[in-house]
Design a protein around this motif. Sequence first.
Motif, mmCIF file in Angstrom:
data_model
loop_
_atom_site.group_PDB
_atom_site.id
_atom_site.type_symbol
_atom_site.label_atom_id
_atom_site.label_comp_id
_atom_site.label_asym_id
_atom_site.label_seq_id
_atom_site.Cartn_x
_atom_site.Cartn_y
_atom_site.Cartn_z
ATOM 1 N N GLN A 276 20.941 36.454 40.168
ATOM 2 C CA GLN A 276 21.450 37.458 39.238
ATOM 3 C C GLN A 276 21.640 36.956 37.811
ATOM 4 N N ASN A 277 21.688 35.639 37.615
ATOM 5 C CA ASN A 277 21.923 35.099 36.277
ATOM 6 C C ASN A 277 20.591 34.969 35.545
ATOM 7 N N CYS A 278 20.010 36.108 35.171
ATOM 8 C CA CYS A 278 18.665 36.147 34.595
ATOM 9 C C CYS A 278 18.695 36.660 33.160
ATOM 10 N N MET A 279 17.689 36.275 32.426
ATOM 11 C CA MET A 279 17.422 36.856 31.117
ATOM 12 C C MET A 279 16.189 37.756 31.259
ATOM 13 N N PHE A 280 16.385 39.059 31.157
ATOM 14 C CA PHE A 280 15.277 40.004 31.240
ATOM 15 C C PHE A 280 14.686 40.194 29.844
ATOM 16 N N VAL A 281 13.395 39.956 29.715
ATOM 17 C CA VAL A 281 12.675 40.184 28.461
ATOM 18 C C VAL A 281 11.772 41.394 28.681
ATOM 19 N N VAL A 282 12.164 42.541 28.147
ATOM 20 C CA VAL A 282 11.442 43.795 28.378
ATOM 21 C C VAL A 282 10.585 44.104 27.157
#
Length: 647
Positions: A276-282
């Motif tokens: 869950q400790n993610c960096m989402f790059v959209v």
Amino acid sequence: MATPAVGAACLLAPFAGRGGGSRRAADRAACAPARPRRLHRVRRRCVAELSREGAAPRPVPPAQLAPPVLPGFLAPPPSEPTTEPVSTPPPVPDAGDLGLELEPEGIAEDSINTTVGLASEQDSENLVVKEQTKAKVTQSIVFVTGEASPYAKSGGLGDVCGSLPVALAARGHRVMVVMPRYLNGANDKNYANAFYTAKHIRIPCFGGEHEVTFFHEYRDAVDWVFVDHPSYHRPGNLYGDKNGAFGDNQFRYTLLCYAACEAPLVLELGGYIYGQNCMFVVNDWHASLVPVLLAAKYRPYGVYKDSRSVLVIHNLAHQGVEPASTYPDLGLPPEWYGALEWVFPEWARRHALDKGEAVNFLKGAVVTADRIVTVSKGYSWEVTTAEGGQGLDELLSSRKSVLNGIVNGIDINDWNPATDKLIPCNYSVDDLSGKAECKAALQKELGLPIRPDVPLIGFIGRLDYQKGIDLIKLIMPDLMRDDIQFVMLGSGDPGFESWMRSTESNFRDKFRGWVGFSVPVSHRITAGCDILLMPSRFEPCGLNQLYAMHYGTVPVVHGTGGLRDTVENFNPFGDKGEQGTGWAFAPLTTENMLWTLRTAISTYREHKSSWEGLMKRGMTKDFTWDHAAEQYEQIFQWAFIDQPYVK
């Protein structure tokens, strides 16, 4: 009372507040009762339901087992970072970074069971990357995109999402790229090395549950994850066919966004999940529903509460706008309609009874993402103006404090004149003799007179209004009176394609128009031309001018967006001698463009030493992806320092 299915629970669970705040204690009390914890099975809530069908995970021989890794919920809680965010470097995760929670409040007990896998020695070896500069703080990064080279590409977005993840992985980050698995008959072979993961999820949207599966390929230290669904299997290009854009694109990319949110939770890649400790790059509108889903359907249940999201705007002109009546199909709570609500101005409405109501995917990401990045510093300012904001200028201006611009890089493995196998002769900044041979070979290939003294001008790009083709068309009769040669490569508007053919027939010794696109030809034009013309009306970043400078071809561009950021105007009387790498003209008029081109032509003819200086200064500029990746790391650190923008 029976425990509801997870899909129904996600759709019907109450939420409080339009801003996506935490639920009331009464809502928590209505949750299913918790059961005793187990050691090797972790109960995890997810929006979609993981199918229990399919092949079991491959067994690992006991001799190859690594020492057991305890799940995060059994390890002591990690201390909160004081200055830097918690990271998850590969190959072995920190026990406290998995972000696993046994029974998030408000979730049915019989939700998805996710097994904590153990990495083998062989898996660990596969994660080794080549030695180079490493990041001070590493993250688990999830890119979500509609395209990525070399699998599927229609423009600069594919180049960025095919190269930036590799650069970040080489700096020590764990990186996943999530994109559709397009099968249209033309590029099916690109997915030949991707294997079926046997993971299925059911996504509740558009009036039912739609099952998607995942394929995976590990390449260049990056996990390439492909979302598979029949809607991605059809002839045409990525987003449409000869009849226009596909009518179900909203549905196709809604599936992509849901799947991207689930992938870090359910896919055991290299032996363990991303967590869950993610960096989402959209990236652009295709992935813009991800920040909305995180805020509306995950954080209220305690999932992804430590994650962050960064919206990368490659082209603001495409926003994913559909009628407001489609909002219920997205599977979002009704109170979140305001995040996507969009009203067209009166002049843009079709008729007097049209209220102009719509939903806008990109707007949803602008109001929910933690940080916003454009692909150049100049474009980050332009999107806040009425001229360049495409209707979102006021909203983007309100978030100016988290808006930054980072110029794209170029892949020097593919674009390097010293090693390029697609050009007839290699050369470098220390030995430019090969460029003259490339020019002569290009002239011969195109059937033009082989004249080294004549400046050869090139254009590479789409034939449409944005690229300024109409202005090139207007100046061409005057330009053809000069002693020059001109070559164009591109496709698009049929009217411009016909004009290119007719101009070639009228000026056989001076003009060539190549209708279509060819990667080898684009390399040979970039290496063989003396000048590259880019009169774009707007250009978020632009890559062709970067390629041109790296190949010693001098760019003449309209001073807008990334073109203004990357092309330094030639100044023969600078403080430190001659300065500049090309010419950037403004405003965009035919007079300005013709005058600037003729200035460049006269410099080429009459000032050879100055021209060689222009070439060498452009070739020594650092436009590598490693330089861009370092700037993205700073954005990620800023995002983790702040609390989530929408909790």
